[in-house]
Design a protein around this motif. Structure first.
Motif, PDB file in Angstrom:
ATOM      1  N   ILE A  34       0.849  -1.179   0.000  1.00 24.01           N
ATOM      2  CA  ILE A  34       0.000   0.000   0.000  1.00 24.01           C
ATOM      3  C   ILE A  34       0.888   1.233   0.000  1.00 24.01           C
ATOM      4  CG2 ILE A  34      -1.929  -1.145   1.137  1.00 24.01           C
ATOM      5  CD1 ILE A  34      -1.059   0.237   3.728  1.00 24.01           C
ATOM      6  N   SER A  35       0.357   2.320  -0.500  1.00 26.97           N
ATOM      7  CA  SER A  35       1.148   3.541  -0.574  1.00 26.97           C
ATOM      8  C   SER A  35       1.239   4.191   0.804  1.00 26.97           C
ATOM      9  CB  SER A  35       0.522   4.511  -1.565  1.00 26.97           C
ATOM     10  OG  SER A  35      -0.712   4.993  -1.066  1.00 26.97           O
ATOM     11  N   ALA A  36       2.185   5.094   0.945  1.00 32.62           N
ATOM     12  CA  ALA A  36       2.369   5.797   2.222  1.00 32.62           C
ATOM     13  C   ALA A  36       1.155   6.658   2.541  1.00 32.62           C
ATOM     14  CB  ALA A  36       3.634   6.639   2.171  1.00 32.62           C
ATOM     15  N   LYS A  37       0.559   7.262   1.516  1.00 33.10           N
ATOM     16  CA  LYS A  37      -0.630   8.099   1.740  1.00 33.10           C
ATOM     17  C   LYS A  37      -1.791   7.269   2.272  1.00 33.10           C
ATOM     18  CE  LYS A  37       0.356  11.616  -1.729  1.00 33.10           C
ATOM     19  NZ  LYS A  37      -0.095  12.250  -2.973  1.00 33.10           N
ATOM     20  N   THR A  38      -1.952   6.075   1.737  1.00 27.26           N
ATOM     21  CA  THR A  38      -3.033   5.206   2.193  1.00 27.26           C
ATOM     22  C   THR A  38      -2.802   4.771   3.639  1.00 27.26           C
ATOM     23  OG1 THR A  38      -3.298   4.393  -0.060  1.00 27.26           O
ATOM     24  CG2 THR A  38      -4.318   3.096   1.674  1.00 27.26           C
ATOM     25  N   ALA A  39      -1.554   4.460   3.968  1.00 25.28           N
ATOM     26  CA  ALA A  39      -1.238   4.045   5.338  1.00 25.28           C
ATOM     27  C   ALA A  39      -1.472   5.186   6.321  1.00 25.28           C
ATOM     28  CB  ALA A  39       0.209   3.570   5.410  1.00 25.28           C
ATOM     29  N   ILE A  40      -1.078   6.402   5.952  1.00 24.09           N
ATOM     30  CA  ILE A  40      -1.273   7.562   6.832  1.00 24.09           C
ATOM     31  C   ILE A  40      -2.762   7.858   6.999  1.00 24.09           C
ATOM     32  CG2 ILE A  40      -0.896  10.050   6.999  1.00 24.09           C
ATOM     33  CD1 ILE A  40       1.865   9.550   5.735  1.00 24.09           C
ATOM     34  N   ALA A  41      -3.516   7.760   5.912  1.00 26.51           N
ATOM     35  CA  ALA A  41      -4.958   8.002   5.991  1.00 26.51           C
ATOM     36  C   ALA A  41      -5.639   6.967   6.885  1.00 26.51           C
ATOM     37  CB  ALA A  41      -5.563   7.984   4.596  1.00 26.51           C
ATOM     38  N   ALA A  42      -5.235   5.715   6.779  1.00 29.36           N
ATOM     39  CA  ALA A  42      -5.816   4.661   7.619  1.00 29.36           C
ATOM     40  C   ALA A  42      -5.461   4.892   9.085  1.00 29.36           C
ATOM     41  CB  ALA A  42      -5.326   3.295   7.162  1.00 29.36           C
ATOM     42  N   ALA A  44      -4.725   7.772  10.521  1.00 28.69           N
ATOM     43  CA  ALA A  44      -5.464   8.946  10.988  1.00 28.69           C
ATOM     44  C   ALA A  44      -6.918   8.591  11.272  1.00 28.69           C
ATOM     45  CB  ALA A  44      -5.370  10.061   9.958  1.00 28.69           C
ATOM     46  N   SER A  45      -7.521   7.782  10.426  1.00 30.98           N
ATOM     47  CA  SER A  45      -8.918   7.378  10.626  1.00 30.98           C
ATOM     48  C   SER A  45      -9.089   6.552  11.896  1.00 30.98           C
ATOM     49  CB  SER A  45      -9.409   6.565   9.428  1.00 30.98           C
ATOM     50  OG  SER A  45      -9.336   7.318   8.259  1.00 30.98           O
ATOM     51  N   ILE A  46      -8.184   5.619  12.105  1.00 33.26           N
ATOM     52  CA  ILE A  46      -8.253   4.784  13.308  1.00 33.26           C
ATOM     53  C   ILE A  46      -8.036   5.626  14.561  1.00 33.26           C
ATOM     54  CG2 ILE A  46      -7.091   2.905  14.544  1.00 33.26           C
ATOM     55  CD1 ILE A  46      -6.652   1.600  11.774  1.00 33.26           C
ATOM     56  N   LEU A  50     -10.702   6.197  17.589  1.00 31.03           N
ATOM     57  CA  LEU A  50     -10.341   5.917  18.979  1.00 31.03           C
ATOM     58  C   LEU A  50     -10.609   7.124  19.865  1.00 31.03           C
ATOM     59  CD1 LEU A  50      -9.027   3.966  21.021  1.00 31.03           C
ATOM     60  CD2 LEU A  50      -6.840   4.977  20.406  1.00 31.03           C
ATOM     61  N   LEU A  51     -10.240   8.311  19.402  1.00 27.60           N
ATOM     62  CA  LEU A  51     -10.474   9.523  20.194  1.00 27.60           C
ATOM     63  C   LEU A  51     -11.967   9.784  20.387  1.00 27.60           C
ATOM     64  CD1 LEU A  51      -7.725  11.884  18.785  1.00 27.60           C
ATOM     65  CD2 LEU A  51      -7.826  10.860  21.063  1.00 27.60           C
TER      66      LEU A  51
END
Length: 78
Positions: A34-42, A44-46, A50-51
């Motif tokens: 997976i791309s770095a952007k996809t990993a960062i977006a995932a 951030a979403s998680i 959680l928050l």
């Protein structure tokens, strides 16, 4: 002593298509990354989820009554 036994080992024949199969396997795995952007977006979403869950839990605790009225009695001390 020990290395002399390794000198007696004969080389084995290798399949002519082995290198191409290994190369194709590497290419297939690279396509599955997976791309770095996809990993960062995932991530951030998680983190946001959680928050929000923690905020909902803390909100529920603050709405509960701070007073505690026990309806149970200890029969040993009556």
């Amino acid at each position: 002593m020990m290395f002399e036994k390794f000198k007696q080992i004969q080389k084995s024949e290798v399949s002519p298509f082995l290198f191409t199969r290994i190369e194709q396997g590497i290419k297939n795995r690279q396509g599955q990354k997976i791309s770095a952007k996809t990993a960062i977006a995932a991530l951030a979403s998680i983190s946001l989820l959680l928050l929000l869950n923690l905020a909902a839990i803390n909100s529920g605790k603050s709405q509960q009554s701070d007073t505690y009225n026990s309806t149970y009695t200890n029969s040993l001390y009556e």
